[in-house]
Design a protein around this motif. Structure first.
Motif, PDB file in Angstrom:
ATOM      1  N   TYR A  20       0.841  -1.199   0.000  1.00 11.93           N
ATOM      2  CA  TYR A  20       0.000   0.000   0.000  1.00 11.93           C
ATOM      3  C   TYR A  20       0.876   1.249   0.000  1.00 11.93           C
ATOM      4  O   TYR A  20       0.644   2.193  -0.761  1.00 11.93           O
ATOM      5  N   GLU A  23       2.450   1.954  -3.381  1.00 14.36           N
ATOM      6  CA  GLU A  23       1.529   2.572  -4.335  1.00 14.36           C
ATOM      7  C   GLU A  23       1.452   4.079  -4.089  1.00 14.36           C
ATOM      8  O   GLU A  23       1.434   4.873  -5.039  1.00 14.36           O
ATOM      9  N   LYS A  27       2.956   7.312  -6.562  1.00 12.36           N
ATOM     10  CA  LYS A  27       2.100   8.451  -6.937  1.00 12.36           C
ATOM     11  C   LYS A  27       2.800   9.778  -6.672  1.00 12.36           C
ATOM     12  O   LYS A  27       2.674  10.728  -7.467  1.00 12.36           O
ATOM     13  N   TYR A  79       7.758  -2.003  -8.542  1.00 17.41           N
ATOM     14  CA  TYR A  79       8.355  -1.239  -7.448  1.00 17.41           C
ATOM     15  C   TYR A  79       9.872  -1.088  -7.570  1.00 17.41           C
ATOM     16  O   TYR A  79      10.508  -0.511  -6.693  1.00 17.41           O
ATOM     17  N   TYR A 148      -4.963  -0.475  -2.469  1.00 11.28           N
ATOM     18  CA  TYR A 148      -4.837   0.955  -2.727  1.00 11.28           C
ATOM     19  C   TYR A 148      -5.656   1.335  -3.952  1.00 11.28           C
ATOM     20  O   TYR A 148      -5.465   0.804  -5.038  1.00 11.28           O
TER      21      TYR A 148
END
Length: 271
Positions: A20, A23, A27, A79, A148
């Protein structure tokens, strides 16, 4: 938001919270600090001090190896482009997490909840509770299985006190980053009749204290703050529930443990 601290004990719950946080980091282009703590057993015997040091080294090296292995396995593909720092500490997890958050100037701590999933058992007496109480920055608790989906709607539970509304300003940087709507929720226990509530007075008060364009307000009447918040979240879509923990009265009303209460508030969204 530049730095997100993610404590982990390598459990599925902790790993889910890290995902989570990643994510969120993608952003806003934030870096992740992945942190693990380990404790050394206290030996009450005549064992030489040098032997105890050797035991510590074994535990430290094993934990370091596990942390690096986790990082190499988890931060791949989507990631892989995230900046990730590893921190390994000895001691009580909650204390070390708060210390590192201060030292590294973390903007937020994101961690998994513990326990069975019921709100009254999630926080009280857990590492999460101690982190929430003592952290130098906002803490986001991620329940199991929550994915998320952005942070477009943030519900801020308020008792309309001055310090509670002033603290709402602390969430504004996050709200601006994610272009969130800030939804103020007030649970009125004094009356069960909405006709007796001065909505305009409440609206004017909140808008005076909190300068943010995308805000809305809701008033629920219930004999229990816990039940009022739970009911509202069941009826209204929200991406996170925000609470000011220093306002002890509202926090205790929701998370005070109660053996006799069968139905407890369930955190189905990040807190």
């Amino acid at each position: 938001m530049k730095t997100i601290l993610c404590p982990t004990d390598f459990s599925s719950n902790a790993t889910h919270a890290i995902a989570y946080a990643c994510e969120m980091a993608l952003k806003v282009n934030a870096r992740i600090i992945l942190m693990h703590t380990f404790e050394t057993p206290v030996l009450y015997s005549d064992i030489a001090f040098v032997t105890m040091q050797y035991d510590y080294k074994i535990l430290h090296d094993a934990a370091a190896k596990k942390l690096k292995k986790f990082k190499d396995k988890f931060f791949v593909n989507k990631y892989a482009k995230l900046s990730v720092d590893l921190i390994l500490q000895q001691g009580l997890a909650s204390a070390r997490v708060c210390e590192m958050a201060s030292e590294k100037k973390a903007d937020m701590i994101v961690m998994g909840t513990t326990g069975t999933g019921a709100g009254e058992r999630l926080l009280v007496g857990s590492n999460a509770a101690r982190v929430v109480k003592n952290a130098p920055c906002p803490v986001m608790l991620i329940p199991p299985r929550v994915k998320y989906n952005g942070l477009s709607k943030l519900v801020y539970a308020t008792d309309l006190s001055d310090d509670n509304l002033q603290k709402a300003s602390d969430i504004l940087p996050l709200a601006r980053l994610f272009n969130s709507e800030l939804m103020f929720l007030y649970i009125d226990k004094s009356t069960l009749s909405k006709e007796d509530i001065d909505i305009k007075k409440i609206t004017d008060l909140v808008r005076k204290k909190v300068k943010y364009p995308k805000q809305s307000g809701y008033v629920c009447t219930d004999v229990s703050v816990q039940d009022g918040v739970s009911y509202f979240l069941k009826k209204n879509k929200a991406d996170a529930l925000v609470m000011y923990t220093r306002q002890r009265n509202i926090f205790k009303e929701i998370y005070q443990p109660s053996i006799s209460k069968k139905v407890s508030f369930n955190t189905r969204i990040p807190l």
